[in-house]
Motif scaffolding. Sequence first.
Motif, mmCIF file in Angstrom:
data_model
loop_
_atom_site.group_PDB
_atom_site.id
_atom_site.type_symbol
_atom_site.label_atom_id
_atom_site.label_comp_id
_atom_site.label_asym_id
_atom_site.label_seq_id
_atom_site.Cartn_x
_atom_site.Cartn_y
_atom_site.Cartn_z
ATOM 1 N N LEU A 1 36.991 42.097 44.385
ATOM 2 C CA LEU A 1 37.654 43.151 43.484
ATOM 3 C C LEU A 1 39.278 43.295 43.974
ATOM 4 C CD1 LEU A 1 35.170 45.768 43.098
ATOM 5 C CD2 LEU A 1 35.890 44.522 41.196
ATOM 6 N N LEU A 2 39.282 43.354 45.292
ATOM 7 C CA LEU A 2 40.693 43.428 45.782
ATOM 8 C C LEU A 2 41.661 42.132 45.287
ATOM 9 C CD1 LEU A 2 42.678 44.775 47.408
ATOM 10 C CD2 LEU A 2 42.018 43.744 49.450
ATOM 11 N N ALA A 3 41.084 41.113 45.480
ATOM 12 C CA ALA A 3 41.757 39.837 45.009
ATOM 13 C C ALA A 3 41.988 39.803 43.601
ATOM 14 C CB ALA A 3 40.933 38.523 45.335
ATOM 15 N N ASP A 4 41.332 40.092 42.808
ATOM 16 C CA ASP A 4 41.436 40.325 41.409
ATOM 17 C C ASP A 4 42.658 41.358 41.102
ATOM 18 O OD1 ASP A 4 40.747 39.576 38.360
ATOM 19 O OD2 ASP A 4 40.269 41.833 38.542
ATOM 20 N N LYS A 5 42.541 42.479 41.658
ATOM 21 C CA LYS A 5 43.349 43.787 41.592
ATOM 22 C C LYS A 5 44.987 43.128 41.698
ATOM 23 C CE LYS A 5 44.717 48.468 42.978
ATOM 24 N NZ LYS A 5 46.201 47.888 43.208
ATOM 25 N N VAL A 6 44.947 42.478 42.950
ATOM 26 C CA VAL A 6 46.289 42.093 43.487
ATOM 27 C C VAL A 6 46.681 41.001 42.501
ATOM 28 C CG1 VAL A 6 47.411 40.977 45.463
ATOM 29 C CG2 VAL A 6 45.694 42.756 45.679
ATOM 30 N N LEU A 7 45.900 39.879 42.248
ATOM 31 C CA LEU A 7 46.444 39.118 41.228
ATOM 32 C C LEU A 7 46.767 39.424 40.262
ATOM 33 C CD1 LEU A 7 43.474 36.283 41.738
ATOM 34 C CD2 LEU A 7 45.948 35.834 42.428
ATOM 35 N N LEU B 1 51.289 22.393 37.404
ATOM 36 C CA LEU B 1 50.730 22.407 36.036
ATOM 37 C C LEU B 1 50.797 23.853 35.637
ATOM 38 C CD1 LEU B 1 47.786 20.223 36.610
ATOM 39 C CD2 LEU B 1 49.684 19.752 35.100
ATOM 40 N N PHE B 2 50.487 24.721 36.501
ATOM 41 C CA PHE B 2 50.659 26.249 36.262
ATOM 42 C C PHE B 2 52.240 26.586 35.844
ATOM 43 C CE2 PHE B 2 46.469 26.935 38.758
ATOM 44 C CZ PHE B 2 45.800 26.787 37.460
ATOM 45 N N LEU C 1 48.423 30.709 39.111
ATOM 46 C CA LEU C 1 49.469 30.040 40.150
ATOM 47 C C LEU C 1 49.472 30.698 41.392
ATOM 48 C CD1 LEU C 1 51.926 28.286 40.609
ATOM 49 C CD2 LEU C 1 53.447 30.186 39.742
ATOM 50 N N ASP C 2 49.609 32.142 41.426
ATOM 51 C CA ASP C 2 49.481 32.912 42.961
ATOM 52 C C ASP C 2 48.249 32.309 43.503
ATOM 53 O OD1 ASP C 2 52.124 33.779 42.489
ATOM 54 O OD2 ASP C 2 51.369 35.707 41.551
ATOM 55 N N ALA C 3 47.076 32.486 42.891
ATOM 56 C CA ALA C 3 45.796 32.135 43.485
ATOM 57 C C ALA C 3 45.898 30.851 44.045
ATOM 58 C CB ALA C 3 44.574 32.325 42.414
ATOM 59 N N ALA C 4 46.502 29.869 43.287
ATOM 60 C CA ALA C 4 46.520 28.427 43.890
ATOM 61 C C ALA C 4 47.413 28.291 45.195
ATOM 62 C CB ALA C 4 47.212 27.538 42.865
#
Length: 588
Positions: free
Chosen positions: A190-196, A547-548, A568-571
């Motif tokens: 959830l934290l990763a999703d929120k920050v992304l 690509l992103f 992109l930021d996740a990659a």
Amino acid sequence: MAASSGSDNVSEGSWPKWAIALAIGAPVAVGVAGAIYYTRKKSKVSERKDPDGKPSETKASDPAPEQTQPVLSLAEQAQAHKNKGNKYFKGGKYDSAIQCYTEAIAICPDDNAKDLSTFFQNRAAAHEQLKNYSEVIEDCTVALELNKQYTKALFRRAKAYEKIGEKMKCLEDVTATCILEGFQNQNSMLLADKVLKDMGKEKAKKKYETRVPTMPSKQFIKSYFSSFSQDITCQPLETVKESKEDTEQESDSDKEEATEGDEDKDKDESEEITKSGYVKAKQSFDKGEYEDIINECTKEIEGDGKYAAHALLMRATFYMLEGQATLGRPDLDKLIDMEDADKKLRVNALIKRGSMHMQQGNSTDALSDFATAVRLDPENSDIYHHRGQLNVLLDRVDEALRDFEKCVSINPTFALAQAQHCYAMYRSAFAQRSPMQLQAAMNAFEKVIKDFPECSEGFALFAQALNDQQQYDKADEMFLTAVKLEPENPTTYVHRGLLMLQWKQDVDAAVTLMKKALEIDNKCDFAYETLGTIEVQRGNLEHAIQLFERAIDLARTEMEMAHLYSLLDAAIAQSRVAATYNIRPPMQ
């Protein structure tokens, strides 16, 4: 019972699991005078202490003390300080807990790296309760130097980074946490999703303000206008030339009474029409030459030409297609307020403004515009078609079904709406887990592709439904038919590539189809996004990032950009985590 939120090995209590404390921090040297001894007294003899609290010396008349326990090692003494700190932490005495953890750190042997890392993370937990986020980060950093894959320390440092606005550092730490935990911890996910999402919105807002407008491919424009059955822009030029006042036909007697002056006037008007900026824009549109359309429409509007209302709609539409919604919005507003303008023009403008609201995440105003359009022209099938699509996006499947049913009842020959009606039926049946309704939806698809054998969208949507049902052979057959009907549509290749992944786990075949889509249309952001996602799964993070970035440059709305920036930021985070911790997500 839940584990304590304060530290490792703290007795279980009421603290939630997601707040389990991580102890990390910069060591503070604290002198410890003398060794600590533990003695046991006989059951009925009370311990004697001096006023300062120290045990008093034994007198000759006192009973002989029991044998003294061996001196605790430094490691054992450190554990004792930690345990004492845990009790303070549980009681909410965080300053005292910090002091105890600091004492534990000071005397713990350097070769006890695991214990030291625990003491640092426990101290970080106490600092977190006091909102000393810089100290939390310092302690977590030391803990991670001692224990590189310490997930508690990583997650606590991630939370501290978020608190001080260091979102990318937070993302790197929480990404490492998620990978090490096998993506099983809901709180870190959830934290990763929120920050992304937060980072995506911030970056998209900045990018959108400075982006270079790009006209999409001809195929994209063709597909866009095919979603309307009553867009005047798509109607023949002869139809367009009839203004609202010209719709009534002249009688034969009127024509016979026409004077020579009237003929001259008609000739002048004809020449004026030929020079019209809108007419030139319409001619370019019919030829598939889109680059000068906005300029020609601007000439018509600024010259207050006969087709200024038509020009407002066309210019707004192409501003939207270029991703310049802020420039297109005033044109739509002006046209909607022109009560003497053709009703179909105003309704089309309301539909497009509603779609614009939806792209900006404003569903309330979007639905309001569609409701206004219904009041203005309740028998316009385009209203229900596009509102149905909006309701699908909002996951209001029942409302979408009603809209598509209304659309096809008004315009039963509108093949695209018929196909999307079937897809809404399928979504509704799937959500309700109704086998009977599911079969009815699949039967409806069969009828649509039989009644409209030239509608590639019908075959493509049927294929997606079949893919969901794991009827892979038949889904591929439908996709191949869609490709045959419309070989220049890149999205069909992308969807077929996704089928290859799900059906055969054939990554190479999927990548080949994505690349084919980009050969057909090098402006297909959907293909770049999907191929980038596949490259992430294959571990080709640098290629995925490229690509992103390309997809972001092609995105037409701020919302699309925000989503792509999240990818992109996740990659980027995964790439940095791989380099720092030598860990990667499991390949899929």
